[in-house]
Design a protein around this motif. Structure first.
Motif, mmCIF file in Angstrom:
data_model
loop_
_atom_site.group_PDB
_atom_site.id
_atom_site.type_symbol
_atom_site.label_atom_id
_atom_site.label_comp_id
_atom_site.label_asym_id
_atom_site.label_seq_id
_atom_site.Cartn_x
_atom_site.Cartn_y
_atom_site.Cartn_z
ATOM 1 N N LEU A 36 -10.428 14.111 -25.733
ATOM 2 C CA LEU A 36 -9.441 13.196 -25.171
ATOM 3 C C LEU A 36 -9.918 12.681 -23.830
ATOM 4 C CD1 LEU A 36 -6.024 15.008 -25.809
ATOM 5 C CD2 LEU A 36 -6.976 13.053 -27.048
ATOM 6 N N ASP A 37 -9.762 11.387 -23.616
ATOM 7 C CA ASP A 37 -10.049 10.795 -22.321
ATOM 8 C C ASP A 37 -8.916 11.199 -21.379
ATOM 9 O OD1 ASP A 37 -9.329 8.213 -20.503
ATOM 10 O OD2 ASP A 37 -11.501 8.487 -20.716
ATOM 11 N N SER A 40 -6.573 8.028 -20.213
ATOM 12 C CA SER A 40 -5.726 7.347 -21.200
ATOM 13 C C SER A 40 -4.988 8.303 -22.126
ATOM 14 C CB SER A 40 -6.574 6.396 -22.048
ATOM 15 O OG SER A 40 -7.454 7.137 -22.893
ATOM 16 N N GLY A 41 -5.507 9.516 -22.266
ATOM 17 C CA GLY A 41 -4.927 10.451 -23.226
ATOM 18 C C GLY A 41 -5.294 10.126 -24.659
ATOM 19 N N GLU A 42 -6.185 9.165 -24.827
ATOM 20 C CA GLU A 42 -6.602 8.737 -26.167
ATOM 21 C C GLU A 42 -7.838 9.501 -26.616
ATOM 22 O OE1 GLU A 42 -4.945 6.509 -28.160
ATOM 23 O OE2 GLU A 42 -3.422 6.589 -26.578
ATOM 24 N N LEU A 43 -7.938 9.702 -27.905
ATOM 25 C CA LEU A 43 -9.081 10.366 -28.507
ATOM 26 C C LEU A 43 -10.313 9.474 -28.388
ATOM 27 C CD1 LEU A 43 -9.542 13.021 -30.164
ATOM 28 C CD2 LEU A 43 -9.269 11.626 -32.201
ATOM 29 N N SER A 45 -13.400 8.361 -29.906
ATOM 30 C CA SER A 45 -13.858 8.416 -31.291
ATOM 31 C C SER A 45 -15.091 7.544 -31.424
ATOM 32 C CB SER A 45 -12.749 7.940 -32.237
ATOM 33 O OG SER A 45 -13.164 8.068 -33.572
ATOM 34 N N GLU A 51 -18.449 12.456 -28.468
ATOM 35 C CA GLU A 51 -17.239 13.266 -28.479
ATOM 36 C C GLU A 51 -17.501 14.633 -27.844
ATOM 37 O OE1 GLU A 51 -15.458 13.241 -32.417
ATOM 38 O OE2 GLU A 51 -15.934 11.118 -32.620
ATOM 39 N N LYS A 114 -4.676 15.720 -33.515
ATOM 40 C CA LYS A 114 -4.935 14.283 -33.380
ATOM 41 C C LYS A 114 -6.065 13.783 -34.270
ATOM 42 C CE LYS A 114 -2.881 13.487 -28.905
ATOM 43 N NZ LYS A 114 -2.378 12.176 -28.567
#
Length: 127
Positions: A36-37, A40-43, A45, A51, A114
């Motif tokens: 997770l970044d 941003s809290g985004e994966l 990918s 990763e 996630k």
């Protein structure tokens, strides 16, 4: 023995009822990190190496927040959804750790939060 939660904004916030890490005496137990970044809290990918770098960067941030470094990590556990990623994750890990390497387990799992392909937890000894 008292427990102390460890937190840093330089690693992703917990996505459940847990701490990024907990200190108990001279030992720090890390919760699993997925790619997770933290901003941003985004994966993240991309390819598995990108990763893995994100995960190790997250672990590094938590270790520093606990007053240590990756060099203080005594044990790592890697969870992979596909063991064909084993060699690529090893190569990235070699960029983050020096001898003596931490003890390690690698376990294939059917799924991770996630939809991540990789999760890593750790145990660090300080003092």
């Amino acid at each position: 023995m008292s427990r102390q939660a460890i937190h840093t904004d330089l690693a992703p916030a917990a996505i459940g009822p847990y701490s990024q890490a907990v200190r108990a005496g001279g030992t720090v137990y890390f919760s699993g990190q997925i790619p997770l970044d933290p901003a941003s809290g985004e994966l993240v990918s991309a390819d598995i190496a990108t990763e893995a770098r994100r995960v190790f960067d997250n672990l590094k941030a938590v270790s520093e927040a606990a007053g240590g470094s990756l060099d203080d990590i005594a044990r790592v556990c890697i969870y992979l959804t596909d063991m064909s990623d084993f060699a690529a994750v090893n190569a990235v890990m070699a960029d983050y750790f020096q001898k003596p390497f931490p003890a390690r387990s690698t376990i294939q799992v059917s799924g991770l939060p996630k939809g991540a392909r990789l999760e890593i937890d750790a145990v660090m000894v300080t003092g």
